[in-house]
Design a protein around this motif. Structure first.
Motif, PDB file in Angstrom:
ATOM      1  N   VAL A  99      25.396  43.955   8.477  1.00  0.00           N
ATOM      2  CA  VAL A  99      26.875  44.177   8.577  1.00  0.00           C
ATOM      3  C   VAL A  99      27.372  44.979  10.135  1.00  0.00           C
ATOM      4  CG1 VAL A  99      27.930  45.297   6.674  1.00  0.00           C
ATOM      5  CG2 VAL A  99      29.307  43.442   7.227  1.00  0.00           C
ATOM      6  N   PHE A 100      26.910  45.910   9.326  1.00  0.00           N
ATOM      7  CA  PHE A 100      26.802  47.093  10.393  1.00  0.00           C
ATOM      8  C   PHE A 100      26.443  46.633  12.177  1.00  0.00           C
ATOM      9  CE2 PHE A 100      28.043  49.477   6.262  1.00  0.00           C
ATOM     10  CZ  PHE A 100      29.042  49.406   7.267  1.00  0.00           C
ATOM     11  N   GLN A 101      25.351  45.856  12.161  1.00  0.00           N
ATOM     12  CA  GLN A 101      24.190  45.437  12.883  1.00  0.00           C
ATOM     13  C   GLN A 101      24.931  44.767  13.900  1.00  0.00           C
ATOM     14  OE1 GLN A 101      21.558  47.639  14.306  1.00  0.00           O
ATOM     15  NE2 GLN A 101      22.221  46.454  15.977  1.00  0.00           N
ATOM     16  N   ASN A 102      25.382  43.190  13.162  1.00  0.00           N
ATOM     17  CA  ASN A 102      26.015  42.227  13.696  1.00  0.00           C
ATOM     18  C   ASN A 102      26.999  42.675  14.651  1.00  0.00           C
ATOM     19  OD1 ASN A 102      24.004  40.762  12.531  1.00  0.00           O
ATOM     20  ND2 ASN A 102      25.282  40.230  11.395  1.00  0.00           N
ATOM     21  N   ILE A 103      28.247  43.725  13.711  1.00  0.00           N
ATOM     22  CA  ILE A 103      29.205  44.655  14.800  1.00  0.00           C
ATOM     23  C   ILE A 103      28.469  44.922  16.050  1.00  0.00           C
ATOM     24  CG2 ILE A 103      31.049  46.412  14.357  1.00  0.00           C
ATOM     25  CD1 ILE A 103      31.197  45.837  11.357  1.00  0.00           C
ATOM     26  N   ALA A 104      27.880  46.511  15.153  1.00  0.00           N
ATOM     27  CA  ALA A 104      26.477  46.768  17.208  1.00  0.00           C
ATOM     28  C   ALA A 104      27.090  45.728  18.423  1.00  0.00           C
ATOM     29  CB  ALA A 104      26.076  47.615  16.913  1.00  0.00           C
ATOM     30  N   ASP A 105      26.570  44.836  17.451  1.00  0.00           N
ATOM     31  CA  ASP A 105      25.516  43.947  18.369  1.00  0.00           C
ATOM     32  C   ASP A 105      26.774  42.958  19.571  1.00  0.00           C
ATOM     33  OD1 ASP A 105      23.514  44.337  17.815  1.00  0.00           O
ATOM     34  OD2 ASP A 105      23.000  43.006  16.420  1.00  0.00           O
ATOM     35  N   GLN A 106      27.976  43.045  18.852  1.00  0.00           N
ATOM     36  CA  GLN A 106      28.715  42.116  19.905  1.00  0.00           C
ATOM     37  C   GLN A 106      29.598  42.859  20.580  1.00  0.00           C
ATOM     38  OE1 GLN A 106      31.968  40.191  17.001  1.00  0.00           O
ATOM     39  NE2 GLN A 106      30.693  40.927  15.441  1.00  0.00           N
ATOM     40  N   PHE A 107      28.860  43.827  20.673  1.00  0.00           N
ATOM     41  CA  PHE A 107      29.590  44.858  22.245  1.00  0.00           C
ATOM     42  C   PHE A 107      28.376  44.192  23.452  1.00  0.00           C
ATOM     43  CE2 PHE A 107      32.091  46.845  18.706  1.00  0.00           C
ATOM     44  CZ  PHE A 107      32.999  47.529  18.686  1.00  0.00           C
ATOM     45  N   ALA A 108      27.454  44.305  23.285  1.00  0.00           N
ATOM     46  CA  ALA A 108      26.469  43.473  24.124  1.00  0.00           C
ATOM     47  C   ALA A 108      26.186  44.765  25.077  1.00  0.00           C
ATOM     48  CB  ALA A 108      27.187  42.389  24.845  1.00  0.00           C
ATOM     49  N   LEU A 109      25.410  45.852  24.323  1.00  0.00           N
ATOM     50  CA  LEU A 109      25.151  46.685  25.078  1.00  0.00           C
ATOM     51  C   LEU A 109      23.518  46.613  25.447  1.00  0.00           C
ATOM     52  CD1 LEU A 109      27.451  50.090  23.304  1.00  0.00           C
ATOM     53  CD2 LEU A 109      27.868  48.466  25.585  1.00  0.00           C
ATOM     54  N   VAL A 110      23.228  47.348  26.935  1.00  0.00           N
ATOM     55  CA  VAL A 110      22.225  47.579  26.982  1.00  0.00           C
ATOM     56  C   VAL A 110      21.816  48.995  26.220  1.00  0.00           C
ATOM     57  CG1 VAL A 110      20.066  47.836  29.171  1.00  0.00           C
ATOM     58  CG2 VAL A 110      21.923  46.144  29.065  1.00  0.00           C
ATOM     59  N   ASP A 111      19.641  49.179  25.494  1.00  0.00           N
ATOM     60  CA  ASP A 111      19.966  50.155  25.474  1.00  0.00           C
ATOM     61  C   ASP A 111      20.588  50.908  23.881  1.00  0.00           C
ATOM     62  OD1 ASP A 111      17.580  52.409  24.608  1.00  0.00           O
ATOM     63  OD2 ASP A 111      18.548  53.477  26.664  1.00  0.00           O
ATOM     64  N   LEU A 112      21.367  49.710  23.037  1.00  0.00           N
ATOM     65  CA  LEU A 112      21.740  49.957  22.101  1.00  0.00           C
ATOM     66  C   LEU A 112      21.321  51.287  20.893  1.00  0.00           C
ATOM     67  CD1 LEU A 112      24.620  49.472  20.475  1.00  0.00           C
ATOM     68  CD2 LEU A 112      23.411  47.514  19.730  1.00  0.00           C
ATOM     69  N   MET A 113      22.187  52.386  20.625  1.00  0.00           N
ATOM     70  CA  MET A 113      21.710  53.405  19.446  1.00  0.00           C
ATOM     71  C   MET A 113      23.234  53.461  18.581  1.00  0.00           C
ATOM     72  SD  MET A 113      21.280  57.393  19.288  1.00  0.00           S
ATOM     73  CE  MET A 113      23.471  57.438  19.341  1.00  0.00           C
ATOM     74  N   VAL A 114      23.311  52.384  17.435  1.00  0.00           N
ATOM     75  CA  VAL A 114      23.575  52.897  16.042  1.00  0.00           C
ATOM     76  C   VAL A 114      23.253  53.604  15.101  1.00  0.00           C
ATOM     77  CG1 VAL A 114      24.886  50.988  14.729  1.00  0.00           C
ATOM     78  CG2 VAL A 114      23.996  50.303  17.479  1.00  0.00           C
ATOM     79  N   ARG A 115      24.570  54.229  14.888  1.00  0.00           N
ATOM     80  CA  ARG A 115      23.715  55.419  13.805  1.00  0.00           C
ATOM     81  C   ARG A 115      25.752  55.481  12.956  1.00  0.00           C
ATOM     82  NH1 ARG A 115      23.315  61.325  17.055  1.00  0.00           N
ATOM     83  NH2 ARG A 115      25.079  60.912  18.264  1.00  0.00           N
ATOM     84  N   ILE A 116      25.753  55.493  11.539  1.00  0.00           N
ATOM     85  CA  ILE A 116      26.766  55.813  10.398  1.00  0.00           C
ATOM     86  C   ILE A 116      27.403  57.176  11.058  1.00  0.00           C
ATOM     87  CG2 ILE A 116      27.495  55.326   8.741  1.00  0.00           C
ATOM     88  CD1 ILE A 116      26.310  52.897   8.250  1.00  0.00           C
ATOM     89  N   HIS A 117      28.085  57.790  10.910  1.00  0.00           N
ATOM     90  CA  HIS A 117      28.545  59.383  10.576  1.00  0.00           C
ATOM     91  C   HIS A 117      29.492  58.767   9.159  1.00  0.00           C
ATOM     92  CE1 HIS A 117      27.951  61.420  15.062  1.00  0.00           C
ATOM     93  NE2 HIS A 117      27.816  59.825  14.605  1.00  0.00           N
ATOM     94  N   VAL A 118      28.801  60.079   8.486  1.00  0.00           N
ATOM     95  CA  VAL A 118      29.341  60.211   6.632  1.00  0.00           C
ATOM     96  C   VAL A 118      29.578  61.265   6.843  1.00  0.00           C
ATOM     97  CG1 VAL A 118      29.029  60.075   4.740  1.00  0.00           C
ATOM     98  CG2 VAL A 118      28.268  58.260   5.689  1.00  0.00           C
TER      99      VAL A 118
END
Length: 218
Positions: A99-118
């Motif tokens: 669910v979070f990866q799908n959101i990140a993918d919509q930004f259409a970035l190259v060399d994508l890094m996704v992480r969750i800060h808690v």
């Protein structure tokens, strides 16, 4: 020992004057809102997050891992402020649910890094400037960092952008800021965790299209 703060400050265009408020710098850029239903996934992300320090914050196996010299410079600053170099700045989770990866993918970035800060109560990410040039050294202005708030604001939670302090956000709010120039910090002086989806990469024309659609939907 060189100071990381002085190195990054020298390449920043920010005014560094606590008596000024410049809307170009002292702000967070609101980009829109994403409707969400991530209660279960968020609870798991918070539970699985791990505490990190400045030195241990990187993604395991990341080819962009900083040099030991850079970590030394960051820790030099911490100790010069009277802080412990191994204090916990936040909890981090690199295991991104669909669910979070799908959101990140919509930004259409190259060399994508996704992480969750808690960020748990008592954790502080002290004032600093980001160093994202490694994504595109030839033109760092093409590198972007977006945030999707995963939890509603609670008293004691804040983000600091230059001389501006941001609060009262809602889960689903999407923001960005001028990472190259604006000093910023986060802290949780409240009673419950604060969670944020952080999305970093190189923007594309499709990124602008997505953001324009996001603004129009508000």
């Amino acid at each position: 020992m060189k100071s990381n703060w002085e190195i990054t400050r020298a390449r920043s265009q920010y005014h560094f004057d606590t008596t000024k408020w410049n809307p170009k710098w002292d702000t967070v850029q609101q980009l829109g809102h994403i409707e969400h239903n991530w209660t279960v996934e968020l609870a798991q992300a918070i539970e699985d997050s791990q505490p990190v320090t400045w030195r241990t914050r990187g993604r395991p196996g990341d080819q962009k891992t900083r040099s030991a010299e850079e970590y030394d410079q960051e820790e030099y600053d911490l100790e010069s402020y009277g802080m412990a170099k191994d204090y916990t700045v936040t909890n981090m989770n690199y295991n991104i649910a669909p669910v979070f990866q799908n959101i990140a993918d919509q930004f259409a970035l190259v060399d994508l890094m996704v992480r969750i800060h808690v960020q748990h109560p008592g954790q502080v990410w002290n004032l600093h400037l980001d160093k994202l040039e490694k994504w595109m050294p030839a033109d760092p202005t093409q590198v972007v960092r977006y945030f999707v708030q995963l939890t509603d604001w609670q008293p004691g939670h804040f983000w600091s952008y230059g001389n501006y302090t941001w609060s009262r956000w809602l889960a689903g709010n999407v923001t960005t800021f001028d990472w190259l120039n604006v000093p910023h910090a986060t802290a949780n002086a409240g009673h419950v965790p604060r969670a944020t989806l952080q999305i970093t990469g190189i923007k594309t024309p499709a990124t602008d299209t997505f953001l324009n659609n996001l603004k129009e939907a508000v």
